[in-house]
Design an enzyme around this catalytic site. Sequence first.
Site, PDB file in Angstrom:
ATOM      1  N   THR A 236      30.235  44.393  29.971  1.00  0.00           N
ATOM      2  CA  THR A 236      30.407  45.808  30.348  1.00  0.00           C
ATOM      3  C   THR A 236      31.841  46.089  30.793  1.00  0.00           C
ATOM      4  O   THR A 236      32.236  47.251  30.877  1.00  0.00           O
ATOM      5  CB  THR A 236      29.473  46.170  31.514  1.00  0.00           C
ATOM      6  OG1 THR A 236      29.875  45.401  32.654  1.00  0.00           O
ATOM      7  CG2 THR A 236      28.021  45.878  31.192  1.00  0.00           C
TER       8      THR A 236
ATOM      9  N   ASP B  87      43.914  32.794  33.491  1.00  0.00           N
ATOM     10  CA  ASP B  87      43.930  31.571  32.663  1.00  0.00           C
ATOM     11  C   ASP B  87      45.343  31.035  32.505  1.00  0.00           C
ATOM     12  O   ASP B  87      45.570  29.819  32.550  1.00  0.00           O
ATOM     13  CB  ASP B  87      43.325  31.859  31.284  1.00  0.00           C
ATOM     14  CG  ASP B  87      41.816  31.934  31.325  1.00  0.00           C
ATOM     15  OD1 ASP B  87      41.217  31.451  32.313  1.00  0.00           O
ATOM     16  OD2 ASP B  87      41.223  32.479  30.375  1.00  0.00           O
TER      17      ASP B  87
ATOM     18  N   ASP C 217      45.289  36.653  29.312  1.00  0.00           N
ATOM     19  CA  ASP C 217      44.514  36.560  30.554  1.00  0.00           C
ATOM     20  C   ASP C 217      45.385  35.930  31.633  1.00  0.00           C
ATOM     21  O   ASP C 217      45.704  34.733  31.569  1.00  0.00           O
ATOM     22  CB  ASP C 217      43.240  35.721  30.316  1.00  0.00           C
ATOM     23  CG  ASP C 217      42.345  35.735  31.546  1.00  0.00           C
ATOM     24  OD1 ASP C 217      42.822  35.360  32.650  1.00  0.00           O
ATOM     25  OD2 ASP C 217      41.181  36.132  31.429  1.00  0.00           O
TER      26      ASP C 217
ATOM     27  N   ARG D 194      35.000  40.328  36.447  1.00  0.00           N
ATOM     28  CA  ARG D 194      34.737  41.354  35.444  1.00  0.00           C
ATOM     29  C   ARG D 194      33.592  40.889  34.562  1.00  0.00           C
ATOM     30  O   ARG D 194      33.661  39.812  33.979  1.00  0.00           O
ATOM     31  CB  ARG D 194      35.998  41.540  34.597  1.00  0.00           C
ATOM     32  CG  ARG D 194      36.249  42.970  34.245  1.00  0.00           C
ATOM     33  CD  ARG D 194      37.638  43.263  33.762  1.00  0.00           C
ATOM     34  NE  ARG D 194      38.251  42.378  32.804  1.00  0.00           N
ATOM     35  CZ  ARG D 194      38.941  42.791  31.767  1.00  0.00           C
ATOM     36  NH1 ARG D 194      39.061  44.075  31.524  1.00  0.00           N
ATOM     37  NH2 ARG D 194      39.532  41.947  30.968  1.00  0.00           N
TER      38      ARG D 194
HETATM   39  N1  URA Z   1      43.188  41.034  32.786  1.00  0.00           N
HETATM   40  C1  URA Z   1      44.061  40.156  32.254  1.00  0.00           C
HETATM   41  O1  URA Z   1      44.232  39.048  32.765  1.00  0.00           O
HETATM   42  N2  URA Z   1      44.724  40.507  31.129  1.00  0.00           N
HETATM   43  C2  URA Z   1      44.567  41.715  30.542  1.00  0.00           C
HETATM   44  O2  URA Z   1      45.211  41.975  29.525  1.00  0.00           O
HETATM   45  C3  URA Z   1      43.648  42.619  31.115  1.00  0.00           C
HETATM   46  C4  URA Z   1      42.978  42.257  32.232  1.00  0.00           C
END
Ligand code: URA
Length: 209
Positions: A108, A203, A200, A104
């Site tokens: 953007t 992570d 995330d 990602r």
């Molecule tokens: N990706 C993630 O890992 N967490 C989110 O909250 C949104 C996208």
Amino acid sequence: MGKFQVMDHPLIQHKLTIIRNKNCGTKVFREVVDEITTLMAYDVARDMPLEDVEIETPIAKMTAKTLSGKKVAVVPILRAGIGMVDGILKLIPAAKVGHIGMYRDEETLEPHEYFVKLPADIEQRQVFVVDPMLATGGSAIMAIDALKKRGATNIKFVCLVSAPEGVKALREKHPDVDIYAAALDDHLNEDGYIVPGLGDAGDRLFGTK
Ligand code: URA
């Protein structure tokens, strides 16, 4: 229109609460993602086709049911989807595994495809695309585009936490795809994170950041 199913079994809700907690460390996060995925896989596999086989129990002959051998592919969206693969393979150990790499753009929020490696006979397989977070829907849509471009027709999308924005976008773009989630959360924030979400997922699974 494919279905959107929130799998809110008490065991799934309980385990999801464990991983949502910001104090949950990498080891437990990884283990519990695996457990939730196995619980979800049980029901995601509910419409797998069966066929009759003739067997003999110690008591009598009978006609019994067995999986018809329809082939399955599990396709994680890299990198966080990797955390959900083993949970499905525990129940469907003969499944093949493809990988779709998406990242990602942090500014953007647009997804970009950088790696696609799938079983050669992907068009014959029931495909389970896995990614813990259905946020904007951008990665899921692009991953499913990539699969359909290569002939896949029978696709289900399995995630842990979904946002209404992502569910809507995915259903609009791929109305034939069934979506399974452990939770439907409130909204996306301006950084594209699901609120309340779990942060995330990549992570937290891999202990990065
Ligand atoms: N990706 C993630 O890992 N967490 C989110 O909250 C949104 C996208």
